[in-house]
Design an enzyme around this catalytic site. Sequence first.
Site, PDB file in Angstrom:
ATOM      1  N   ASP A 159       3.894  -0.632  -5.561  1.00 13.24           N
ATOM      2  CA  ASP A 159       4.869   0.307  -5.002  1.00 13.24           C
ATOM      3  C   ASP A 159       4.367   1.751  -5.025  1.00 13.24           C
ATOM      4  O   ASP A 159       5.149   2.690  -5.168  1.00 13.24           O
ATOM      5  CB  ASP A 159       6.222   0.219  -5.758  1.00 13.24           C
ATOM      6  CG  ASP A 159       6.695  -1.200  -5.879  1.00 13.24           C
ATOM      7  OD1 ASP A 159       6.715  -1.886  -4.849  1.00 13.24           O
ATOM      8  OD2 ASP A 159       7.012  -1.637  -6.997  1.00 13.24           O
ATOM      9  N   GLU A 160       3.064   1.940  -4.840  1.00 11.90           N
ATOM     10  CA  GLU A 160       2.492   3.293  -4.868  1.00 11.90           C
ATOM     11  C   GLU A 160       2.642   3.995  -3.522  1.00 11.90           C
ATOM     12  O   GLU A 160       2.354   5.196  -3.429  1.00 11.90           O
ATOM     13  CB  GLU A 160       1.003   3.239  -5.240  1.00 11.90           C
ATOM     14  CG  GLU A 160       0.701   2.725  -6.639  1.00 11.90           C
ATOM     15  CD  GLU A 160       0.491   1.227  -6.678  1.00 11.90           C
ATOM     16  OE1 GLU A 160       0.734   0.574  -5.635  1.00 11.90           O
ATOM     17  OE2 GLU A 160       0.113   0.690  -7.726  1.00 11.90           O
ATOM     18  N   LEU A 181       4.274  13.262  -4.759  1.00 10.31           N
ATOM     19  CA  LEU A 181       4.161  14.463  -5.608  1.00 10.31           C
ATOM     20  C   LEU A 181       5.463  15.268  -5.577  1.00 10.31           C
ATOM     21  O   LEU A 181       5.853  15.886  -6.568  1.00 10.31           O
ATOM     22  CB  LEU A 181       2.975  15.320  -5.111  1.00 10.31           C
ATOM     23  CG  LEU A 181       2.625  16.541  -5.942  1.00 10.31           C
ATOM     24  CD1 LEU A 181       2.214  16.163  -7.365  1.00 10.31           C
ATOM     25  CD2 LEU A 181       1.484  17.342  -5.288  1.00 10.31           C
ATOM     26  N   ASP A 182       6.148  15.254  -4.425  1.00  8.13           N
ATOM     27  CA  ASP A 182       7.393  16.012  -4.252  1.00  8.13           C
ATOM     28  C   ASP A 182       8.478  15.599  -5.254  1.00  8.13           C
ATOM     29  O   ASP A 182       9.361  16.393  -5.577  1.00  8.13           O
ATOM     30  CB  ASP A 182       7.926  15.820  -2.825  1.00  8.13           C
ATOM     31  CG  ASP A 182       8.060  14.348  -2.461  1.00  8.13           C
ATOM     32  OD1 ASP A 182       7.019  13.647  -2.458  1.00  8.13           O
ATOM     33  OD2 ASP A 182       9.189  13.889  -2.202  1.00  8.13           O
ATOM     34  N   LYS A 227       2.272   3.851   3.802  1.00 12.37           N
ATOM     35  CA  LYS A 227       2.099   5.120   4.516  1.00 12.37           C
ATOM     36  C   LYS A 227       0.615   5.404   4.771  1.00 12.37           C
ATOM     37  O   LYS A 227       0.238   5.865   5.855  1.00 12.37           O
ATOM     38  CB  LYS A 227       2.730   6.260   3.704  1.00 12.37           C
ATOM     39  CG  LYS A 227       2.511   7.610   4.330  1.00 12.37           C
ATOM     40  CD  LYS A 227       3.398   8.672   3.751  1.00 12.37           C
ATOM     41  CE  LYS A 227       2.889  10.027   4.221  1.00 12.37           C
ATOM     42  NZ  LYS A 227       3.731  11.125   3.772  1.00 12.37           N
ATOM     43  N   ALA A 267       5.534  -8.734  -2.055  1.00 12.38           N
ATOM     44  CA  ALA A 267       5.296  -7.349  -1.624  1.00 12.38           C
ATOM     45  C   ALA A 267       6.385  -6.934  -0.624  1.00 12.38           C
ATOM     46  O   ALA A 267       7.080  -7.776  -0.086  1.00 12.38           O
ATOM     47  CB  ALA A 267       3.933  -7.255  -0.947  1.00 12.38           C
ATOM     48  N   GLY A 268       6.484  -5.644  -0.407  1.00  8.19           N
ATOM     49  CA  GLY A 268       7.449  -5.199   0.596  1.00  8.19           C
ATOM     50  C   GLY A 268       7.164  -3.778   1.000  1.00  8.19           C
ATOM     51  O   GLY A 268       6.806  -2.955   0.156  1.00  8.19           O
ATOM     52  N   HIS A 269       7.249  -3.485   2.284  1.00  6.69           N
ATOM     53  CA  HIS A 269       7.137  -2.093   2.696  1.00  6.69           C
ATOM     54  C   HIS A 269       8.133  -1.828   3.803  1.00  6.69           C
ATOM     55  O   HIS A 269       8.403  -2.676   4.638  1.00  6.69           O
ATOM     56  CB  HIS A 269       5.710  -1.713   3.104  1.00  6.69           C
ATOM     57  CG  HIS A 269       5.061  -2.725   3.976  1.00  6.69           C
ATOM     58  ND1 HIS A 269       4.088  -3.586   3.515  1.00  6.69           N
ATOM     59  CD2 HIS A 269       5.242  -3.020   5.270  1.00  6.69           C
ATOM     60  CE1 HIS A 269       3.724  -4.369   4.495  1.00  6.69           C
ATOM     61  NE2 HIS A 269       4.392  -4.051   5.566  1.00  6.69           N
ATOM     62  N   GLN A 308       0.752  -5.439  -4.119  1.00  8.49           N
ATOM     63  CA  GLN A 308       0.948  -5.201  -5.562  1.00  8.49           C
ATOM     64  C   GLN A 308      -0.007  -4.100  -6.053  1.00  8.49           C
ATOM     65  O   GLN A 308      -0.376  -3.247  -5.277  1.00  8.49           O
ATOM     66  CB  GLN A 308       0.775  -6.497  -6.382  1.00  8.49           C
ATOM     67  CG  GLN A 308       1.902  -7.516  -6.175  1.00  8.49           C
ATOM     68  CD  GLN A 308       1.670  -8.429  -4.994  1.00  8.49           C
ATOM     69  OE1 GLN A 308       0.606  -8.977  -4.819  1.00  8.49           O
ATOM     70  NE2 GLN A 308       2.685  -8.616  -4.169  1.00  8.49           N
ATOM     71  N   LYS A 349       1.491   2.327  -0.418  1.00  6.73           N
ATOM     72  CA  LYS A 349       0.307   1.920   0.372  1.00  6.73           C
ATOM     73  C   LYS A 349       0.599   1.941   1.867  1.00  6.73           C
ATOM     74  O   LYS A 349      -0.247   2.288   2.667  1.00  6.73           O
ATOM     75  CB  LYS A 349      -0.135   0.495  -0.027  1.00  6.73           C
ATOM     76  CG  LYS A 349      -0.697   0.397  -1.422  1.00  6.73           C
ATOM     77  CD  LYS A 349      -1.079  -1.021  -1.777  1.00  6.73           C
ATOM     78  CE  LYS A 349       0.091  -1.916  -2.112  1.00  6.73           C
ATOM     79  NZ  LYS A 349       0.754  -1.642  -3.389  1.00  6.73           N
TER      80      LYS A 349
HETATM   81  P1  IMP Z   1       5.580 -12.494  -8.791  1.00  6.75           P
HETATM   82  O1  IMP Z   1       4.467 -11.835  -8.032  1.00  6.75           O
HETATM   83  O2  IMP Z   1       6.839 -12.673  -7.967  1.00  6.75           O
HETATM   84  O3  IMP Z   1       5.153 -13.752  -9.475  1.00  6.75           O
HETATM   85  O4  IMP Z   1       6.011 -11.476  -9.960  1.00  6.75           O
HETATM   86  C1  IMP Z   1       5.147 -11.189 -11.058  1.00  6.75           C
HETATM   87  C2  IMP Z   1       5.255  -9.723 -11.463  1.00  6.75           C
HETATM   88  O5  IMP Z   1       4.706  -8.902 -10.434  1.00  6.75           O
HETATM   89  C3  IMP Z   1       6.695  -9.225 -11.656  1.00  6.75           C
HETATM   90  O6  IMP Z   1       6.668  -8.240 -12.679  1.00  6.75           O
HETATM   91  C4  IMP Z   1       7.025  -8.570 -10.333  1.00  6.75           C
HETATM   92  O7  IMP Z   1       8.044  -7.602 -10.451  1.00  6.75           O
HETATM   93  C5  IMP Z   1       5.679  -7.943  -9.997  1.00  6.75           C
HETATM   94  N1  IMP Z   1       5.473  -7.725  -8.554  1.00  6.75           N
HETATM   95  C6  IMP Z   1       5.163  -8.638  -7.624  1.00  6.75           C
HETATM   96  N2  IMP Z   1       5.013  -8.066  -6.422  1.00  6.75           N
HETATM   97  C7  IMP Z   1       5.204  -6.753  -6.598  1.00  6.75           C
HETATM   98  C8  IMP Z   1       5.137  -5.622  -5.721  1.00  6.75           C
HETATM   99  O8  IMP Z   1       4.845  -5.718  -4.528  1.00  6.75           O
HETATM  100  N3  IMP Z   1       5.414  -4.407  -6.300  1.00  6.75           N
HETATM  101  C9  IMP Z   1       5.680  -4.277  -7.619  1.00  6.75           C
HETATM  102  N4  IMP Z   1       5.746  -5.287  -8.473  1.00  6.75           N
HETATM  103  C10 IMP Z   1       5.503  -6.521  -7.958  1.00  6.75           C
END
Ligand code: IMP
Length: 424
Positions: A13-14, A333-334, A18, A39-41, A225, A16
């Site tokens: 969640d840094e 940073l904001d 953008k 993951a999600g964006h 991740q 990426k």
């Molecule tokens: P899993 O990937 O669903 O097996 O989750 C394992 C760990 O990775 C958990 O702590 C999740 O919250 C974390 N995690 C998985 N995908 C992400 C991501 O895209 N961003 C942040 N944490 C993630």
Amino acid sequence: MAGTVVVGTQWGDEGKGKVVDVLAPRAAMVVRYQGGNNAGHTLVVAGHKTVLHLVPSGILHPGTLCVVGNGVVLDPVVILREFDALAAAGRHLTPEDLVISSRAQVILPWHRELDRLREQARGGDAIGTTGKGIGPCYEDKAARRGIRVGDLVDPERFRARVSALLPEKNRMITEWFGGEPLTLDRVVSELAPLAERLRPHVRDTVALLHQAVRGGQELLFEGAQGTFLDIDHGTYPFVTSSNTVAGAACAGSGVGPSVLTHVVGIAKAYTTRVGWGPFPTECEDAVGDHLRSVGQEYGSTTGRPRRCGWFDAALLRTSVMLNGLTHIALTKLDVLSGLPTVRICVGYRGHVGLPDDLGVAEPLYEDMPGWVEDLTGCRSFDELPATCQAYVKRLEQLVGVEAGLISVGPGRAQTIVRDPLFLG
Ligand code: IMP
């Protein structure tokens, strides 16, 4: 930029998406190579906010081919929901826009079920997974009992594979965890129409990537991740089930390391983590609340509030090594504006590098004066308040890599570019 990898340097969640968006217009292909819909964006498509989990961020750049590589675990339900969401916003995906490796593993209903049931059974020792079936799917891949996309789109092979695997899965679900068994017909009838829709997109993506490499085209590899969720190098066992470090871009897509020319690490100006596991610089106080509310730190996949804390320079130095970073992009940073003091973890008591067990490590901090100014309008480093400039310079000094891009807001224009790599 023959081959550029973008990776998260912390716990995900840094921001990426953008940076991928900035680099994508130059790339012929944007490639996902590990992870899945954990993951999600968030993208804004024609004024609609769309959260994508599997479709690579490059999808909004016409002429860029998005590739879901062999290292990904693909949930057909989720990717097709994303196809539909994009179509509703006027972006109808064709195989010229997006292709999927026939070797990618498929997330099946039993993976989701086992992820949920296992986490429940772990009780207080839960990992805090996203519950999307990611771990159980990678387990089956390693155990050589997975179903790949190439199997999914061949109806007879798919039925035979499910039929062979289901008895064992059902025993686990019912006898170990007391869940409800799945039936062959239900699984096949749920997946068959999805497979039909996916079939036109399925390719030998390795061959496509090498065609592009031979043609001198640029490739962008989009990591998911973050480095410390890596199954080998992260805070095991509180990690995800794939390698998230930059080197995974090769195995997860089928190109050799010599294709990679740039490795861009995305680092948030503070630190966040979702799910359980050690996080030494976490702030469970007003600072944490500030970062969470101003930074809108809620998981885009699960909606969970993210744990928030100070920037950890020791973590970043390790990330530079693990990924071989050539560039760093510093994001959000904001969000630090308004904090009277900003802290940096410069190392750990009794350790030269990062301690092996972060759970018992004692962070050493350096405090610097904060700033109150709103940064979202700044477009050059010189426009940042002096105390903010000093903070960034100190981070760079501790980490050893310059921040070639600094993000000061979610908008594309809210960016300070200091390295030519990031010129749009
Ligand atoms: P899993 O990937 O669903 O097996 O989750 C394992 C760990 O990775 C958990 O702590 C999740 O919250 C974390 N995690 C998985 N995908 C992400 C991501 O895209 N961003 C942040 N944490 C993630």
